[in-house]
Design an enzyme around this catalytic site. Structure first.
Site, PDB file in Angstrom:
ATOM      1  N   HIS A 153      45.065  46.256 -33.741  1.00 33.91           N
ATOM      2  CA  HIS A 153      45.386  46.088 -35.157  1.00 33.91           C
ATOM      3  C   HIS A 153      46.537  47.024 -35.535  1.00 33.91           C
ATOM      4  CE1 HIS A 153      42.060  43.538 -36.381  1.00 33.91           C
ATOM      5  NE2 HIS A 153      41.220  44.317 -35.730  1.00 33.91           N
ATOM      6  N   CYS A 171      42.429  40.560 -32.373  1.00 37.65           N
ATOM      7  CA  CYS A 171      41.031  40.981 -32.340  1.00 37.65           C
ATOM      8  C   CYS A 171      40.101  39.765 -32.337  1.00 37.65           C
ATOM      9  CB  CYS A 171      40.749  41.940 -33.494  1.00 37.65           C
ATOM     10  SG  CYS A 171      39.252  42.926 -33.239  1.00 37.65           S
TER      11      CYS A 171
END
Length: 496
Positions: free
Chosen positions: A437, A339
């Site tokens: 994630h 991310c």
């Protein structure tokens, strides 16, 4: 089925603490599992949470990661109504405000203080929705009710308890010292009606023989008038459960042959990505604190998510970690960015609308031939697909702002089920980034990833967490007066 209260309300209890990080979140998770194992339909609830460790619900909303663990304890799906207000710090004085799962705006602390009364109806609405169909709701406070300077407009502790008319049990942590003063001091600063709302207390994280604190319990009972409901001994496996915030992060785990190093950036977010790696016997996971160089014997440097990518990139460079990372790469080391970490690995990060601060473009670390443009639109979706290099299935979630593109995206790290690609891999194959994630929670992907480094994985992560929750429930059942806690919950509505 638990009987309804005299007012026809769902039985509920609120666990408040004498301070932050006294163990409220795990106690609530354990109680959720304890009562679920008794056949009750239980729901967790936290009116206001502050954490950059978020979970994504099935409908694309955000809640605190602690409430996701508590929902697992209850064996129920996640809902945005389990944590209607989530504050995600972006600076020392400001935070992104998530209301019922969606971004409400970014506010400084003083501005948010003026908004809390406006948010209370939303919080009460979520509490009612969440409680629907439940036999029991276990509510977690935030911080401490003793923070009386924050009492005006409070929606996190006594303000919510009074608005929802809930009984309260106080949790105190003996491991940090001064436990008698913390409980008695809390009693001393509360108003009379708030003191009466507290129906008991318990002591958490006791090391050694709990009977040694019998006199301490009696002294607290004498000085407060509250009954002691038990002393909870230290539960070592709590360290294996996902931490709510960065305060729960230790510096290192394991002593396996594969060394994965994680620089602890200032706004680290969704670091539950690391949790499964902590439990892998073949892995040494080292969290490097600011001011400490990245170790030269690392096999993988993992750049984690960030709530403020541009700010944390500057923070990364300030520590000299960019120099350490360059040396790591020259030695043949691998780099993984997740991310915000993925965005940092590119050539540039542009913020034309000032999403994270002043508008502009900053130079990235330059390991991936990609560029990121930050946008106001936020992606919060579940993700499933395959890891391109191994063809292993992968599942997780996305929670980010920004779009990333460039030549290295033509060599993606993942291919997702809906037909799009995710992430990028460098030409030398040693640097890779992804927006997904939770990918290490997927046993198949984690096994394939570690196998590339000749590390065998036999861990069933979700099963291990489920087992630990059962162990925690048994632990609490043995030391807390659970029947009294249920009786107090059934008395919800009788606290005026």
């Amino acid at each position: 089925m638990v009987e309804q209260t005299s007012a026809g309300k769902v039985p509920a209890i609120m666990i408040q603490g004498t301070g932050s990080n006294v163990g409220k979140s795990l106690i609530v998770a354990g109680l959720c599992r304890l009562f679920a194992n008794r056949g009750l339909t239980v729901r967790p609830f936290k009116p206001q949470n502050m954490s950059n460790n978020a979970a994504v619900t099935a409908d694309g909303g955000e809640i605190g990661r602690a409430q996701a663990l508590q929902a697992m304890g209850c064996r129920v799906p996640l809902s945005v109504h389990m944590n209607p207000v989530l504050l995600k710090p972006e600076t020392d004085t400001g935070a992104q405000v998530i209301v019922q799962g969606k971004r409400h705006g970014t506010m400084r602390a003083r501005e948010y203080g003026k908004q809390k009364a406006v948010l209370l109806p939303k919080v009460l609405e979520s509490f009612s929705i969440n409680a629907s169909g439940a036999d029991l709701v276990i509510v977690e406070g935030a911080g401490s009710p003793a923070e009386i300077n924050l009492r005006s407009g409070d929606i996190a502790n006594m303000g919510f308890a009074e608005a929802a008319d809930l009984p309260v049990i106080l949790c105190a942590d003996i491991d940090r010292g001064g436990v008698i003063a913390s409980v008695v001091g809390t009693c001393a600063v509360l108003e009379g009606g708030e003191r009466q709302r507290i129906k008991g207390f318990f002591i958490n994280r006791f090391r050694g023989d709990p009977s040694l604190f019998d006199e301490g319990l009696r002294e607290i009972e004498r000085r407060t008038g509250w009954p002691g409901l038990g002393v909870v001994p230290w539960f070592a496996d709590a360290a294996k459960l996902p931490a709510e915030d960065a305060l729960g992060l230790a510096d290192g785990f394991g002593d396996g042959g594969l060394k994965i190093v994680v620089p602890v950036i200032s706004r680290i977010a969704n670091f539950d990505d690391l949790d499964p790696l902590r439990l892998e016997p073949g892995v040494t996971l080292e969290l490097v604190q600011p001011g400490t160089p990245l170790p030269g014997d690392a096999d993988v440097v993992l750049l984690p998510g960030s709530k403020s990518t541009v700010g944390d990139l500057a923070f990364f460079r300030k520590q000299g970690w960019d120099i350490d990372l360059r040396a790591h790469h020259r030695r043949g080391g691998h780099i993984l960015g997740v991310c915000g970490g993925y965005q940092m690995l590119g050539r540039t990060i542009s913020d034309p609308d000032g999403i994270e601060g002043s508008p502009g473009t900053v130079e990235g670390l330059g390991y991936l031939d990609v560029e990121t443009i930050l946008t106001a639109e936020k992606s919060t979706v579940a993700a499933r697909g395959i890891h391109v290099a191994s063809s292993a299935p992968v599942s997780g979630y996305e929670i980010h702002v920004g779009r990333t593109s460039g030549p290295d995206c033509a060599n993606p790290m993942m291919r997702l089920d809906e037909g799009r690609a995710d992430g990028a891999v460098s030409a030398d194959g040693r640097v890779y980034g992804t927006y997904i994630h939770g990918l290490f929670t997927d046993d198949a992907f984690r096994a394939a990833y570690l196998n590339a480094f000749s590390v065998r994985s036999d861990l069933s992560y979700d099963q291990d967490i489920d087992r630990i929750l059962d162990d925690l429930a048994r632990h609490l059942d043995q030391v807390l007066d659970v029947e009294v806690i249920l009786k107090i919950a059934r008395g919800a509505g009788d606290n005026a």
